[in-house]
Design a protein around this motif. Structure first.
Motif, PDB file in Angstrom:
ATOM      1  N   THR A 571       0.852  -1.185   0.000  1.00 19.50           N
ATOM      2  CA  THR A 571       0.000   0.000   0.000  1.00 19.50           C
ATOM      3  C   THR A 571       0.887   1.233   0.000  1.00 19.50           C
ATOM      4  O   THR A 571       2.108   1.140   0.125  1.00 19.50           O
ATOM      5  N   ASN A 572       0.259   2.391  -0.135  1.00 21.41           N
ATOM      6  CA  ASN A 572       0.996   3.655  -0.094  1.00 21.41           C
ATOM      7  C   ASN A 572       0.939   4.302   1.282  1.00 21.41           C
ATOM      8  O   ASN A 572       1.226   5.488   1.434  1.00 21.41           O
ATOM      9  N   LEU A 573       0.571   3.547   2.295  1.00 20.01           N
ATOM     10  CA  LEU A 573       0.466   4.078   3.645  1.00 20.01           C
ATOM     11  C   LEU A 573       1.846   4.358   4.225  1.00 20.01           C
ATOM     12  O   LEU A 573       2.816   3.677   3.893  1.00 20.01           O
ATOM     13  N   PRO A 574       1.952   5.353   5.112  1.00 18.05           N
ATOM     14  CA  PRO A 574       3.235   5.597   5.783  1.00 18.05           C
ATOM     15  C   PRO A 574       3.577   4.425   6.700  1.00 18.05           C
ATOM     16  O   PRO A 574       2.694   3.701   7.167  1.00 18.05           O
ATOM     17  N   ILE A 575       4.879   4.265   6.961  1.00 16.61           N
ATOM     18  CA  ILE A 575       5.325   3.155   7.806  1.00 16.61           C
ATOM     19  C   ILE A 575       5.903   3.692   9.108  1.00 16.61           C
ATOM     20  O   ILE A 575       6.335   4.846   9.192  1.00 16.61           O
ATOM     21  N   SER A 576       5.887   2.852  10.118  1.00 14.69           N
ATOM     22  CA  SER A 576       6.443   3.167  11.425  1.00 14.69           C
ATOM     23  C   SER A 576       7.237   1.961  11.905  1.00 14.69           C
ATOM     24  O   SER A 576       6.897   0.807  11.590  1.00 14.69           O
ATOM     25  N   TRP A 577       8.288   2.221  12.689  1.00 16.18           N
ATOM     26  CA  TRP A 577       9.137   1.140  13.209  1.00 16.18           C
ATOM     27  C   TRP A 577       9.027   1.087  14.728  1.00 16.18           C
ATOM     28  O   TRP A 577       8.915   2.124  15.394  1.00 16.18           O
ATOM     29  N   SER A 578       9.046  -0.117  15.245  1.00 12.26           N
ATOM     30  CA  SER A 578       9.097  -0.315  16.696  1.00 12.26           C
ATOM     31  C   SER A 578      10.235  -1.264  17.026  1.00 12.26           C
ATOM     32  O   SER A 578      10.586  -2.149  16.235  1.00 12.26           O
ATOM     33  N   PHE A 579      10.827  -1.055  18.196  1.00  6.62           N
ATOM     34  CA  PHE A 579      11.948  -1.882  18.665  1.00  6.62           C
ATOM     35  C   PHE A 579      11.565  -2.485  20.007  1.00  6.62           C
ATOM     36  O   PHE A 579      11.313  -1.754  20.977  1.00  6.62           O
ATOM     37  N   GLU A 585      12.243   5.956  17.608  1.00 11.92           N
ATOM     38  CA  GLU A 585      12.431   7.342  17.233  1.00 11.92           C
ATOM     39  C   GLU A 585      13.723   7.489  16.425  1.00 11.92           C
ATOM     40  O   GLU A 585      14.684   6.755  16.632  1.00 11.92           O
ATOM     41  N   PRO A 586      13.782   8.455  15.495  1.00 13.87           N
ATOM     42  CA  PRO A 586      15.009   8.651  14.725  1.00 13.87           C
ATOM     43  C   PRO A 586      16.151   9.127  15.608  1.00 13.87           C
ATOM     44  O   PRO A 586      15.940   9.823  16.598  1.00 13.87           O
ATOM     45  N   GLY A 587      17.359   8.730  15.257  1.00 12.09           N
ATOM     46  CA  GLY A 587      18.537   9.104  16.015  1.00 12.09           C
ATOM     47  C   GLY A 587      19.786   8.791  15.225  1.00 12.09           C
ATOM     48  O   GLY A 587      19.722   8.319  14.078  1.00 12.09           O
ATOM     49  N   PRO A 588      20.970   9.007  15.832  1.00  5.57           N
ATOM     50  CA  PRO A 588      22.228   8.755  15.119  1.00  5.57           C
ATOM     51  C   PRO A 588      22.367   7.318  14.637  1.00  5.57           C
ATOM     52  O   PRO A 588      22.992   7.070  13.607  1.00  5.57           O
ATOM     53  N   ARG A 589      21.790   6.373  15.385  1.00  7.29           N
ATOM     54  CA  ARG A 589      21.916   4.959  15.009  1.00  7.29           C
ATOM     55  C   ARG A 589      20.682   4.428  14.291  1.00  7.29           C
ATOM     56  O   ARG A 589      20.669   3.280  13.874  1.00  7.29           O
ATOM     57  N   HIS A 590      19.643   5.245  14.181  1.00 11.90           N
ATOM     58  CA  HIS A 590      18.400   4.796  13.547  1.00 11.90           C
ATOM     59  C   HIS A 590      17.936   5.854  12.550  1.00 11.90           C
ATOM     60  O   HIS A 590      17.384   6.884  12.954  1.00 11.90           O
ATOM     61  N   ILE A 591      18.169   5.638  11.264  1.00 10.49           N
ATOM     62  CA  ILE A 591      17.736   6.549  10.201  1.00 10.49           C
ATOM     63  C   ILE A 591      16.449   5.982   9.598  1.00 10.49           C
ATOM     64  O   ILE A 591      16.459   4.928   8.956  1.00 10.49           O
ATOM     65  N   LEU A 592      15.323   6.685   9.828  1.00 11.31           N
ATOM     66  CA  LEU A 592      14.016   6.209   9.364  1.00 11.31           C
ATOM     67  C   LEU A 592      13.727   6.781   7.981  1.00 11.31           C
ATOM     68  O   LEU A 592      13.732   8.002   7.788  1.00 11.31           O
ATOM     69  N   GLU A 606      20.323  -4.978  19.928  1.00  9.27           N
ATOM     70  CA  GLU A 606      19.844  -6.320  19.602  1.00  9.27           C
ATOM     71  C   GLU A 606      18.369  -6.444  19.980  1.00  9.27           C
ATOM     72  O   GLU A 606      17.918  -5.883  20.979  1.00  9.27           O
ATOM     73  N   GLY A 607      17.615  -7.146  19.174  1.00 10.95           N
ATOM     74  CA  GLY A 607      16.223  -7.371  19.491  1.00 10.95           C
ATOM     75  C   GLY A 607      15.345  -7.436  18.259  1.00 10.95           C
ATOM     76  O   GLY A 607      15.827  -7.582  17.130  1.00 10.95           O
ATOM     77  N   LEU A 608      14.040  -7.288  18.491  1.00  7.37           N
ATOM     78  CA  LEU A 608      13.042  -7.451  17.432  1.00  7.37           C
ATOM     79  C   LEU A 608      12.614  -6.082  16.903  1.00  7.37           C
ATOM     80  O   LEU A 608      12.143  -5.226  17.652  1.00  7.37           O
ATOM     81  N   TYR A 609      12.778  -5.875  15.582  1.00  4.10           N
ATOM     82  CA  TYR A 609      12.365  -4.651  14.899  1.00  4.10           C
ATOM     83  C   TYR A 609      11.156  -4.972  14.015  1.00  4.10           C
ATOM     84  O   TYR A 609      11.208  -5.893  13.195  1.00  4.10           O
ATOM     85  N   THR A 610      10.092  -4.189  14.192  1.00 10.18           N
ATOM     86  CA  THR A 610       8.851  -4.422  13.449  1.00 10.18           C
ATOM     87  C   THR A 610       8.522  -3.210  12.590  1.00 10.18           C
ATOM     88  O   THR A 610       8.487  -2.081  13.084  1.00 10.18           O
ATOM     89  N   CYS A 611       8.281  -3.452  11.303  1.00 11.78           N
ATOM     90  CA  CYS A 611       7.816  -2.400  10.390  1.00 11.78           C
ATOM     91  C   CYS A 611       6.311  -2.545  10.233  1.00 11.78           C
ATOM     92  O   CYS A 611       5.805  -3.628   9.913  1.00 11.78           O
ATOM     93  N   GLU A 612       5.591  -1.443  10.458  1.00 12.05           N
ATOM     94  CA  GLU A 612       4.134  -1.458  10.394  1.00 12.05           C
ATOM     95  C   GLU A 612       3.640  -0.316   9.500  1.00 12.05           C
ATOM     96  O   GLU A 612       4.274   0.743   9.426  1.00 12.05           O
ATOM     97  N   THR A 613       2.527  -0.544   8.840  1.00 13.98           N
ATOM     98  CA  THR A 613       1.836   0.562   8.181  1.00 13.98           C
ATOM     99  C   THR A 613       0.924   1.226   9.193  1.00 13.98           C
ATOM    100  O   THR A 613       0.393   0.573  10.102  1.00 13.98           O
TER     101      THR A 613
END
Length: 752
Positions: A571-579, A585-592, A606-613
């Protein structure tokens, strides 16, 4: 090593900067993924009319010199063809009239079904229009040998636009009557032939759009005569600038002209401007197409859906376009307003004088019949004299919402059809299908709660080209669209693109619901509430059966080494990431990015990263998982294999660059033989390269990019989403692909 990672991040950030979020279709479906049927023949390049016959299950296509019959349920099956060509003598006469070789043929530009089942067919006939009848009997089609002059019915030039409507035995047309459009008439052909006053369109150069019948006699309280309504564009004769303006005109169906004044001419003709406010102030919105959706319970609530554009150039791909809707009762009310009149200096202003009762240009109603006024010839001459000089009404027809239902800055909207769909709760929803000039179709709805939204857009034709015809068979749920070279058939009830219950419900597609027994999204037509669920109010997925996400991808990465985690929803929906369950949130180690996440991990990452619409419906946020990554981080020195591979790749790239520089130097030296000054310049060029401390090389990385369908601001170039498939259409069903968008090559530079 870090230099290359920083360079990669820099390039990705630049790319994502131009992909700002804007209103867009929820889903874009490319040509290879649309489940449709196509009809196309090698010499088929001049489709000029289209007719759907649900009663006999046939689709008639008018083209150059022939009429083709296709099965309505499967247009890939051709059932017949009848030719209607012109002689070489007719072509010679046509050329003498100024016609081109291409236009001096017979283009079938008009087809209408008569009450007796025969089809009225008219063609340009080498700049000498002619009409005939097609008879259909047991699947066989024959053409009657008649010679019915059609010069006053269709234009001589197949490129000129015109409008027509058949009502019983009466044919209404609005078309030019001379080869090059110098004269335009709005006429009725039949027992009581009528036309407009010839001076009416003499200088306004109208472009006719469509004609419709409003049967007011069956629904109005005073049994007013039926109205014939014409939509068109013309040069504003009341404005000194002569800007083009959209108009709607009306005549009475029972109008038979006056006794002496306006004899055999419309005595009830009135016109008024049509307003669709969007774009820059002062830019006229120009009509492109009209669809009349009748309300069977109350005709006054019937709606005219119209497409508009701000640009008169049909080839432009960088102008705003819109859809506006108008209620029949509002149009009728404007025609009961104030008249415009000309002053002695020729300017137009509001008419302030007096006129006798009944109201001039009124259609016959019960009150007039009680006064023995039963036809237009029963009016006094003074009433007809007023009508002759006062065709324009003050003001403009306003859209029912006060604004457009939809506005886009993409390929211009062209045709529109609207289907009335009944949902599981018994409510009716109007679904709009809007084509554009690049071969795409928008499927949209509008509601007072959340405005207009485009459910999806479909690429019906692989090559960008205007869709010229759009017709709907509500009975079978099939939509037929056509360009000059091909015809496409699409099921409007196809729900297979919704792959989960959550996707099915949050799309809020009136055609679709989740079948709990079969575990898929399916058409709700004829379905039972016991087995099907649907929520068009807020898309609540709480009623969906429990489902578990099982697709988890393990990723092994290294401390401080950037890792790209792609996320490409369908889909063309925006995406969001969760850790680990928390919003990232965006930061030096996380470029969204809109296409994924660039992670430069430490051991704490280390851990589980989830991409969601993320989809917000009436204030409620819906999140749907697209992909999950299980990230495992190790020491940098431990990943010796990756380091070796990168070192070898870098060496190869350096050698390639040196070889290219050498080849270029040799070519330059060869071209500059005999010029010492230029030879010195060449030496300086190659020398400067060798003195560089760092060598710049090109590395090609595959990054899956989700296509962005921007509407604001408008960027000229591509008029729709970039076609990512090179498959060619055929006359058979296309195999449906996975629907996952392919990756794109990204070329960036890095220092080694």
């Amino acid at each position: 090593m870090m230099k290359s990672q920083v360079a990669l991040l820099y390039v990705l950030i630049i790319m994502s900067g131009g992909l700002a979020q804007s209103l867009k279709p929820r889903r874009s479906v490319f040509f290879s993924d649309v489940n449709l049927k196509l009809f196309k023949e090698p010499d088929f390049d001049s489709l000029s009319s289209l007719l759907v016959r649900e009663d006999i299950g046939l689709l008639f296509i008018g083209a150059r010199g022939k009429v083709i019959m296709l099965r309505l349920d499967d247009i890939t099956e051709k059932t017949g063809e009848t030719e209607w060509t012109v002689s070489s003598e007719d072509k010679s006469k046509c050329k003498m009239k100024g016609g081109s070789i291409e236009h001096c043929d017979n283009y079938i530009t008009m087809m209408h079904t008569r009450v007796d089942g025969k089809i009225l067919v008219c063609g340009t006939k080498a700049f000498d229009p002619n009409c005939t009848l097609l008879m259909v009997y047991k699947g066989n089609v024959t053409m009657e040998n008649i010679n019915d002059k059609g010069r006053w019915k269709v234009p001589s030039n197949p490129e000129e636009k015109f409008a027509s409507m058949l009502d019983g035995s009466d044919l209404y047309t609005a078309a030019s009557t001379k080869p090059h459009g110098q004269k335009v008439l709005f006429q009725r052909h039949g027992e009581n032939s009528m036309k407009n006053e010839e001076e009416l369109f003499l200088s306004s150069k109208p472009n006719m759009i469509s004609i419709h019948l409003a049967e007011l006699s069956k629904s109005s309280e005073d049994h007013e005569d039926d109205n014939v309504i014409l939509f068109f564009i013309e040069n504003s004769f009341e404005d000194p600038r002569q800007l083009q303006v959209s108009r709607v005109a009306r005549v009475c169906k029972s109008d038979i002209g006056g006794r002496s004044i306006l004899r055999n001419k419309w005595t009830s003709y009135l016109e008024v401007s049509v307003d669709c406010p969007f774009g820059d102030i002062g830019s006229p919105s120009l009509l492109q197409d009209i669809f009349f959706l009748r309300d069977e319970n109350n005709l006054m609530n019937s709606i005219f859906y119209a497409t508009f554009t701000l640009n008169t150039e049909p080839s432009s791909t960088c102008n705003q376009t819109a859809v506006c809707a108008y209620k029949l009762s509002d149009i009728r009310q404007v025609f009961k307003g104030n008249y415009m009149a000309t002053t002695s200096s020729g300017h137009w202003q509001k008419y302030t004088g007096e006129f006798r009762s009944p109201y001039p240009q009124s259609c016959i109603n019960d009150e007039m019949r009680q006064s023995n006024i039963r036809t237009s010839r029963d009016f006094e001459d003074i009433v007809h004299r007023f009508a002759k000089h006062h065709p324009l009404m003050e003001g403009a027809v306003k859209p029912i919402t006060g604004r457009p239902l939809l506005v886009r800055s993409a390929a211009q909207f062209s045709r529109i059809v609207v289907d009335k769909v009944t949902s599981l709760d018994g409510q009716q929803h109007n679904v709009m299908f809007i084509s554009n000039n690049s071969g795409w179709l928008q499927k949209a709805v509008w509601s007072g709660d959340d405005g207009g939204r485009i459910i999806e857009e479909l690429q019906l034709f692989q090559d960008p080209q205007p869709i010229r015809f759009l017709q709907l068979s509500s009975r079978s749920g099939q939509l037929y669209s056509a360009t000059r070279t091909a015809v496409a058939q699409l099921s409007v009830r196809d729900c297979s693109r919704y792959t989960s219950c959550a996707d099915c419900l949050t799309a809020r597609d009136p055609y679709c619901g989740w079948d709990r027994l079969r575990g898929l999204c399916a058409a709700v037509a004829g379905a039972s509430n016991l087995s099907m669920i649907q929520n068009l109010t807020d898309g609540d997925v709480g009623i969906c059966p429990n489902s578990h996400w099982s697709k988890i991808i393990d990723i092994h990465t290294t401390v401080d080494v950037a890792q790209f985690l792609p996320c490409s929803p369908d889909t063309n929906l925006p995406i969001s990431w969760s850790f680990s369950g928390n919003i990232l949130e965006p930061g030096p180690r996380h470029i969204l990015l809109s296409q994924g996440l660039v992670l430069t991990p430490s051991f704490t990452d280390e851990g589980l990263y989830t991409c969601e619409t993320v989809e917000v419906v009436k204030g409620r946020e819906h999140r749907m998982a697209v992909i999950l990554y299980n990230i495992k981080v190790s020491e940098g020195g431990g990943n010796w294999f990756q380091a070796i591979i990168i070192y070898i790749l870098a060496c190869v790239c350096v050698l390639c660059v040196m070889f290219i520089i050498y080849v270029c130097w040799k070519q330059k030296a060869r071209n500059l033989v005999g010029s010492s000054s230029e030879s010195d310049d060449t030496t300086d060029l190659t020398g400067s390269s060798s003195k560089s401390d760092d060598t710049t090389v090109a590395v090609r990385v595959m990054i899956p990019l989700q296509p962005e369908l921007k509407t604001e601001p408008c960027h000229c170039g591509n008029s729709g989403p970039k076609n990512q498939d090179n498959s060619s259409g055929s006359g058979t069903d296309k195999t449906k692909s996975t629907g996952r968008k392919r990756g794109q090559n990204l070329l960036f530079k890095t220092d080694l």
